[in-house]
Design a protein around this motif. Sequence first.
Motif, PDB file in Angstrom:
ATOM      1  N   THR A 119       0.882  -1.126   0.019  1.00  0.00           N
ATOM      2  CA  THR A 119      -0.104   0.001  -0.091  1.00  0.00           C
ATOM      3  C   THR A 119       0.821   1.442   0.046  1.00  0.00           C
ATOM      4  O   THR A 119       2.192   1.271   0.632  1.00  0.00           O
ATOM      5  CB  THR A 119      -0.896  -0.033   1.253  1.00  0.00           C
ATOM      6  N   PRO A 120       0.263   2.423  -0.310  1.00  0.00           N
ATOM      7  CA  PRO A 120       1.067   3.590  -0.346  1.00  0.00           C
ATOM      8  C   PRO A 120       1.699   3.891   1.197  1.00  0.00           C
ATOM      9  O   PRO A 120       2.694   4.362   1.272  1.00  0.00           O
ATOM     10  CB  PRO A 120       0.267   4.574  -0.765  1.00  0.00           C
ATOM     11  N   THR A 121       0.696   3.618   2.146  1.00  0.00           N
ATOM     12  CA  THR A 121       1.273   3.879   3.472  1.00  0.00           C
ATOM     13  C   THR A 121       2.515   3.177   3.937  1.00  0.00           C
ATOM     14  O   THR A 121       3.397   3.469   4.508  1.00  0.00           O
ATOM     15  CB  THR A 121       0.047   3.533   4.408  1.00  0.00           C
ATOM     16  N   GLU A 122       2.148   1.613   3.764  1.00  0.00           N
ATOM     17  CA  GLU A 122       3.331   0.875   4.109  1.00  0.00           C
ATOM     18  C   GLU A 122       4.404   1.095   3.340  1.00  0.00           C
ATOM     19  O   GLU A 122       5.623   0.553   3.851  1.00  0.00           O
ATOM     20  CB  GLU A 122       2.777  -0.606   3.939  1.00  0.00           C
ATOM     21  N   LEU A 123       4.404   1.281   1.881  1.00  0.00           N
ATOM     22  CA  LEU A 123       5.600   1.572   1.294  1.00  0.00           C
ATOM     23  C   LEU A 123       6.470   2.835   1.831  1.00  0.00           C
ATOM     24  O   LEU A 123       7.692   2.798   1.641  1.00  0.00           O
ATOM     25  CB  LEU A 123       5.409   1.806  -0.456  1.00  0.00           C
ATOM     26  N   ALA A 124       5.629   3.858   2.124  1.00  0.00           N
ATOM     27  CA  ALA A 124       6.311   5.160   2.875  1.00  0.00           C
ATOM     28  C   ALA A 124       6.957   4.383   4.032  1.00  0.00           C
ATOM     29  O   ALA A 124       8.193   5.040   4.340  1.00  0.00           O
ATOM     30  CB  ALA A 124       5.262   5.811   3.179  1.00  0.00           C
ATOM     31  N   GLU A 125       6.444   3.406   4.842  1.00  0.00           N
ATOM     32  CA  GLU A 125       7.053   3.040   6.112  1.00  0.00           C
ATOM     33  C   GLU A 125       8.279   2.248   5.807  1.00  0.00           C
ATOM     34  O   GLU A 125       9.190   2.437   6.496  1.00  0.00           O
ATOM     35  CB  GLU A 125       6.117   2.270   6.833  1.00  0.00           C
ATOM     36  N   LEU A 126       8.518   1.492   4.723  1.00  0.00           N
ATOM     37  CA  LEU A 126       9.571   0.941   4.414  1.00  0.00           C
ATOM     38  C   LEU A 126      10.592   1.713   3.876  1.00  0.00           C
ATOM     39  O   LEU A 126      11.749   1.686   4.194  1.00  0.00           O
ATOM     40  CB  LEU A 126       8.920  -0.065   3.060  1.00  0.00           C
ATOM     41  N   ALA A 127      10.072   2.889   3.326  1.00  0.00           N
ATOM     42  CA  ALA A 127      11.251   3.914   2.684  1.00  0.00           C
ATOM     43  C   ALA A 127      11.705   4.453   3.908  1.00  0.00           C
ATOM     44  O   ALA A 127      12.997   4.747   4.056  1.00  0.00           O
ATOM     45  CB  ALA A 127      10.264   4.683   1.809  1.00  0.00           C
ATOM     46  N   GLN A 128      11.028   4.840   4.922  1.00  0.00           N
ATOM     47  CA  GLN A 128      11.562   5.632   6.066  1.00  0.00           C
ATOM     48  C   GLN A 128      12.368   4.552   6.797  1.00  0.00           C
ATOM     49  O   GLN A 128      13.550   4.913   7.236  1.00  0.00           O
ATOM     50  CB  GLN A 128      10.466   5.896   7.115  1.00  0.00           C
ATOM     51  N   HIS A 129      12.179   3.390   6.885  1.00  0.00           N
ATOM     52  CA  HIS A 129      13.294   2.379   7.564  1.00  0.00           C
ATOM     53  C   HIS A 129      14.386   2.605   6.598  1.00  0.00           C
ATOM     54  O   HIS A 129      15.539   2.438   7.241  1.00  0.00           O
ATOM     55  CB  HIS A 129      12.661   1.159   7.557  1.00  0.00           C
TER      56      HIS A 129
END
Length: 308
Positions: free
Chosen positions: A185-195
């Motif tokens: 999802t866009p939300t989870e992909l952003a969380e992965l990117a932040q990691h």
Amino acid sequence: MTVGTLTQRAVALAGGTLLALSPLTAQAATPSQPEPQPTLAAKGATLVDDTSGNTLFAKDADTARPIASTAKIMAASVVLDTTGVDLERQVPVQQEYRDYVTQHGSSTADLQTGDKVTVRQLLYATLLPSGADAAYALADTFGSGATSAERTTSFIAKMNTKAGELHLPHTEFTSFDGGGADSSTPTELAELAQHAMKNDTFRTIVKTKEYKGEAPAANGRTRYYTWTNTNQLLGSYDGVIGIKTGTTTPAGDCLVFAATRNGKTLVGTLLNSTDRYADAAKLLDYGFGSSTAKSMKLRALPTHAQRD
């Protein structure tokens, strides 16, 4: 008229003046209206303030969609999160890495069979030209098993395990390069990117427009490699520091991006967009309160560079 009466009239006049001014004062104190949210071509998108974690914009942000080569963010994270990883370890390029590119019509770093490239170079080759051959080499090197098939399967399992560790329940990987039914999802992909962006090496790589390096070739000579970053937002929008493009027919054009201005970092994702760079610029303008998207000119890629 007594002094007391004059005083009362003066107070009354003053009060009248204050009453007359008070509506104007109230009007001036009214806060300005918030900026309207941008209209995007992407089917799914999000924009996050990296410091506060607050979501600034969301469009169908919790719907899982294909993510194409943005899956390579996770492949790189699995490698970089490996305890004691040796970034200077040399990895021999196998012919099957090149064959995979040919069979799948994937983007490539044009790794030459028999060359010995370092893990660090493979990360550049995976994240800049989005080389599926380089991603294959990483999976084959960091997976477990007796055969390359077993090792790549093991590596993909590690990608999914990492997704679980990061609490990304709607993120799933079926390939090491985003060429399968990989989704998020866009939300989870952003969380992965932040990691991923917490890692110094990852941050350095994804903000690089062009990498030049050399490697021992199979014939004993030196091979020279040049890899151009497919992310055209780099060098086009002031403050952009990465991150990764992705394109397949099922996924459409995808982009994970980040930018920093005046100490404020924003991370965004776009899934299935027909105008991903304009979308990203609009979101960043919205987050930064700027208006540079309309005048943005995209950095041109060399004719030989990969498109993703």
